[in-house]
Write a protein that holds these residues in place. Structure first.
Motif, PDB file in Angstrom:
ATOM      1  N   LYS A  95      12.567  -6.295  36.457  1.00 21.51           N
ATOM      2  CA  LYS A  95      11.603  -6.047  37.542  1.00 21.51           C
ATOM      3  C   LYS A  95      12.359  -5.416  38.710  1.00 21.51           C
ATOM      4  CE  LYS A  95       8.004  -8.565  35.920  1.00 21.51           C
ATOM      5  NZ  LYS A  95       6.749  -7.985  35.505  1.00 21.51           N
ATOM      6  N   GLU A 149       4.820   0.235  51.709  1.00 24.17           N
ATOM      7  CA  GLU A 149       4.254  -0.931  51.003  1.00 24.17           C
ATOM      8  C   GLU A 149       5.235  -1.392  49.931  1.00 24.17           C
ATOM      9  OE1 GLU A 149       0.347  -0.664  49.167  1.00 24.17           O
ATOM     10  OE2 GLU A 149      -0.480  -0.193  51.134  1.00 24.17           O
ATOM     11  N   PHE A 181       6.353  -3.302  46.427  1.00 25.17           N
ATOM     12  CA  PHE A 181       5.849  -3.618  45.085  1.00 25.17           C
ATOM     13  C   PHE A 181       7.009  -4.167  44.244  1.00 25.17           C
ATOM     14  CE2 PHE A 181       3.382   0.015  46.589  1.00 25.17           C
ATOM     15  CZ  PHE A 181       2.074  -0.379  46.333  1.00 25.17           C
ATOM     16  N   THR A 182       6.664  -5.044  43.310  1.00 29.12           N
ATOM     17  CA  THR A 182       7.623  -5.435  42.271  1.00 29.12           C
ATOM     18  C   THR A 182       7.062  -4.914  40.964  1.00 29.12           C
ATOM     19  OG1 THR A 182       8.189  -7.400  43.524  1.00 29.12           O
ATOM     20  CG2 THR A 182       8.812  -7.381  41.199  1.00 29.12           C
ATOM     21  N   VAL A 183       7.848  -4.155  40.234  1.00 31.57           N
ATOM     22  CA  VAL A 183       7.287  -3.427  39.098  1.00 31.57           C
ATOM     23  C   VAL A 183       8.273  -3.412  37.924  1.00 31.57           C
ATOM     24  CG1 VAL A 183       8.023  -1.249  40.157  1.00 31.57           C
ATOM     25  CG2 VAL A 183       6.261  -1.187  38.437  1.00 31.57           C
ATOM     26  N   LEU A 229       2.902   2.048  38.647  1.00 29.01           N
ATOM     27  CA  LEU A 229       2.234   1.487  39.832  1.00 29.01           C
ATOM     28  C   LEU A 229       0.768   1.929  39.866  1.00 29.01           C
ATOM     29  CD1 LEU A 229       4.890   1.857  42.681  1.00 29.01           C
ATOM     30  CD2 LEU A 229       3.983  -0.260  41.709  1.00 29.01           C
ATOM     31  N   THR A 258      -1.203  -0.055  37.294  1.00 27.65           N
ATOM     32  CA  THR A 258      -1.303  -1.523  37.371  1.00 27.65           C
ATOM     33  C   THR A 258      -1.650  -2.067  38.761  1.00 27.65           C
ATOM     34  OG1 THR A 258       1.091  -1.634  37.762  1.00 27.65           O
ATOM     35  CG2 THR A 258       0.337  -1.879  35.461  1.00 27.65           C
ATOM     36  N   GLN A 259      -1.069  -1.498  39.807  1.00 28.74           N
ATOM     37  CA  GLN A 259      -1.206  -2.143  41.118  1.00 28.74           C
ATOM     38  C   GLN A 259      -1.810  -1.258  42.202  1.00 28.74           C
ATOM     39  OE1 GLN A 259       2.407  -4.343  42.360  1.00 28.74           O
ATOM     40  NE2 GLN A 259       3.279  -3.766  40.401  1.00 28.74           N
ATOM     41  N   ALA A 260      -1.668   0.063  42.063  1.00 27.68           N
ATOM     42  CA  ALA A 260      -2.128   0.949  43.145  1.00 27.68           C
ATOM     43  C   ALA A 260      -2.805   2.181  42.537  1.00 27.68           C
ATOM     44  CB  ALA A 260      -0.926   1.360  44.009  1.00 27.68           C
TER      45      ALA A 260
END
Ligand code: SF4
Length: 249
Positions: free
Chosen positions: A4, A20, A22-24, A39, A42-44
């Motif tokens: 990660k 911003e 993130f942990t990815v 990203l 999954t998250q953005a």
């Protein structure tokens, strides 16, 4: 083995924004652009990034990674340690449209200011004959993928918006040099014009452009310095000056 990673990505529009965190997930063999895509997946989902070939040839995914101008698709995650925070921001020299996408139209405006290749009228296509050395000189400059990393890093415009109207930038100095050195280009491209009309004189050959070029074009040594030398020769060498008056070039 996957791990990660900590990513810090600039998000925002029209000059307003913030970094911003993130942990990815990162997998073996991945590049920074892969992580940006993960990203998005999954998250953005609305994270904006410009990209196309993912092979270092389209020049689209230019960004700043830990403050250095680079191509996202050519920056391997293995160049960073696993505990490092990787900061990804848009190119600083151009206005941000959204997140990592910039408005690079400055470069297209500068391209339009340079007259195109002008061959002699009495030589037909197919009749051009060039020395190999002339072909190779052009080929180096023609490797340019228009990523504009050199334009972005150039200190003449990076922190000086006011210099932009008078300065074409390194990408266009190699274009002018290519045409100026082309044996079949008959247009008058005196180096003074590059000096005075395209701002060559602003460049103080710090070689930042050469350092970031992903195509390893020797922008400073093979284009900018030879043009500067020729401009100075014409201006200060009395014999060259006299010759240019007699032969009008
Ligand atoms: Fe990119 Fe190099 Fe072309 Fe500049 S000269 S736009 S850094 S490929």
């Amino acid at each position: 083995m996957g791990y990660k990673a900590k990513f810090r990505v600039w998000r925002g529009e029209s000059g307003e924004g913030r970094l911003e965190d993130f942990t990815v997930e990162v997998n073996e063999g991945e590049v920074v652009l892969d992580i940006i895509h993960r990203l998005q997946a999954t998250q953005a989902p609305d994270l904006a990034v410009r990209w196309n070939c993912k092979a270092g040839k389209c020049g689209s995914c230019s960004m700043e990674i830990n403050g250095k101008p680079r191509l996202g698709c050519m920056t391997r995650m293995s160049t960073f340690t696993e505990d490092e925070t990787i900061t990804v921001t848009p190119l600083r020299t151009f206005p941000v449209i959204k997140d990592l996408v910039c408005d690079v139209s400055f470069n297209y405006e500068k391209a339009r200011e340079i007259p195109s290749f002008t061959p002699p009228t009495d030589v037909k296509p197919g009749e051009y004959r060039m020395q190999q050395v002339d072909v190779q000189r052009s080929q180096e400059f023609r490797k340019c993928i228009e990523c504009f990393l050199c334009q972005n890093v150039c200190h003449v415009i990076r922190d000086h918006e006011e210099n932009k109207p008078a300065f074409a930038g390194p990408r266009f100095f190699i274009r002018i040099a290519e045409l100026d050195m082309h044996p079949y280009d008959v247009r008058d491209r005196r180096p003074q014009a590059a000096q005075e009309e395209h701002g060559l004189g602003y460049c103080n050959i710090t070689k930042c452009c050469t350092e970031v070029c992903p195509e390893h074009i020797k922008i400073t040594d093979n284009a900018i310095i030879p043009m500067k030398e020729r401009a100075v020769d014409r201006k200060y060498d009395p014999l060259v000056w006299l010759g240019s008056k007699i032969f009008k070039r």
